[in-house]
Design a protein around this motif. Structure first.
Motif, PDB file in Angstrom:
ATOM      1  N   ALA A  78     -21.654  50.354  47.449  1.00 25.38           N
ATOM      2  CA  ALA A  78     -20.399  50.027  46.777  1.00 25.38           C
ATOM      3  C   ALA A  78     -19.430  49.414  47.777  1.00 25.38           C
ATOM      4  O   ALA A  78     -19.365  49.803  48.940  1.00 25.38           O
ATOM      5  N   ARG A 119     -26.112  59.176  40.081  1.00 22.11           N
ATOM      6  CA  ARG A 119     -26.112  57.766  39.698  1.00 22.11           C
ATOM      7  C   ARG A 119     -27.367  57.080  40.221  1.00 22.11           C
ATOM      8  O   ARG A 119     -27.769  57.284  41.376  1.00 22.11           O
ATOM      9  N   GLU A 122     -25.856  51.489  42.297  1.00 17.20           N
ATOM     10  CA  GLU A 122     -24.468  51.178  42.609  1.00 17.20           C
ATOM     11  C   GLU A 122     -24.041  49.913  41.872  1.00 17.20           C
ATOM     12  O   GLU A 122     -24.873  49.136  41.391  1.00 17.20           O
ATOM     13  N   SER A 123     -22.731  49.678  41.805  1.00 19.01           N
ATOM     14  CA  SER A 123     -22.197  48.561  41.032  1.00 19.01           C
ATOM     15  C   SER A 123     -22.678  47.209  41.542  1.00 19.01           C
ATOM     16  O   SER A 123     -22.954  46.295  40.758  1.00 19.01           O
ATOM     17  N   GLU A 126     -26.186  46.767  40.458  1.00 24.47           N
ATOM     18  CA  GLU A 126     -26.156  46.577  39.003  1.00 24.47           C
ATOM     19  C   GLU A 126     -25.798  45.130  38.661  1.00 24.47           C
ATOM     20  O   GLU A 126     -26.396  44.526  37.761  1.00 24.47           O
ATOM     21  N   LYS A 127     -24.850  44.576  39.397  1.00 27.93           N
ATOM     22  CA  LYS A 127     -24.450  43.185  39.169  1.00 27.93           C
ATOM     23  C   LYS A 127     -25.606  42.240  39.441  1.00 27.93           C
ATOM     24  O   LYS A 127     -25.840  41.283  38.694  1.00 27.93           O
ATOM     25  N   LYS A 190     -29.047  48.773  31.884  1.00 28.41           N
ATOM     26  CA  LYS A 190     -28.339  47.859  32.786  1.00 28.41           C
ATOM     27  C   LYS A 190     -28.962  46.468  32.764  1.00 28.41           C
ATOM     28  O   LYS A 190     -28.257  45.460  32.842  1.00 28.41           O
TER      29      LYS A 190
END
Length: 244
Positions: A78, A119, A122-123, A126-127, A190
């Motif tokens: 992140a 989780r 992480e973002s 995910e992107k 996702k």
């Protein structure tokens, strides 16, 4: 296959030259360095040094299977946007290479099988996953779920505590249920649908999981090359030149 760890390459697919495959990871804690060492026999920078010193451009030839070349990248933690941008730049540069052996042929996205409630991704990772078609095109992506042994141990502990002995079929059903709940459902949500995946462990006794990962990677690369006219033409030209 070039592995980018993101990466690797396969001489068997294009005689005399490696093909490129990429390994992407979101966090060094997932056991990515151990995965590279055990699966490929590669001593990469992230295996022995602190976070942040990895150079994605550096190539490592796999000692256990010289058909593979590894590119190791920084994690997708992140708030580390630069790591994702560097990875995307690397992919774009490799995709545009004129020679087949210099191109990118597969990507591993390494994620740790999470504990209950933890989780999965992480973002930043995910992107990348959501934008994989725009970034990779038809280059195959394999989600590598690491620490498969933890899931195995969880089933053994829970069955022991419950004082029950699971049959082979019952054990597999429980494993599939946990994998689906903790990994497959979240990642497919996702990604917007199913993605190729392999569960692995770098611990002793789980060597077959690493062999499965290598085999699945080669299989996807072979399909990718077969379905890409430009790559097929490049292979034909290469084979013709070798026959003269």
């Amino acid at each position: 296959m070039l592995i980018w760890a993101w990466g690797n390459a396969h001489k068997a697919l294009v005689p005399g030259s490696p093909l490129e495959s990429v390994v992407a990871d979101q966090d060094l804690s997932i056991g990515k360095s151990s995965l590279i060492k055990k699966a490929m026999g590669v001593e990469c920078e992230s295996c022995d040094t602190t976070r942040g010193e990895t150079n994605i451009e550096h190539e490592y030839i796999a000692k256990l299977d010289p058909r593979f070349i590894v590119h190791d990248s920084r994690g997708f933690e992140a708030a580390e946007k630069q790591n994702v941008e560097d990875a995307q730049k690397f992919v774009q540069e490799r995709v545009s290479k004129p020679d087949l052996e210099d191109q990118l042929h597969a990507v591993w996205l390494c994620l740790e099988i999470p504990y209950a409630g933890a989780r999965l991704i992480e973002s930043a990772g995910e992107k990348f996953l959501k934008g994989r078609k725009e970034i990779l095109g038809n280059i195959p992506l394999i989600v590598v779920f690491s620490k498969h042994d933890l899931l195995v141990n969880l089933i053994e502990v829970e069955s022991s505590q419950a004082k029950i002995t699971l049959s082979k079929e019952e054990w597999q059903a429980e494993y599939d249920r946990l994998l689906k709940m903790r990994c497959l459902v979240p990642i497919e949500k996702k990604a917007g649908g199913p993605v190729p995946h392999v569960e692995v462990s770098s611990r002793d006794g789980y060597e077959m999981t690493l062999e499965k990962l290598r085999n699945e990677t080669v299989k996807l690369i072979q399909t990718y090359i077969k379905n890409e006219p430009a790559l097929n033409a490049a292979m034909a030209r290469r084979n013709e030149s070798k026959s003269h």
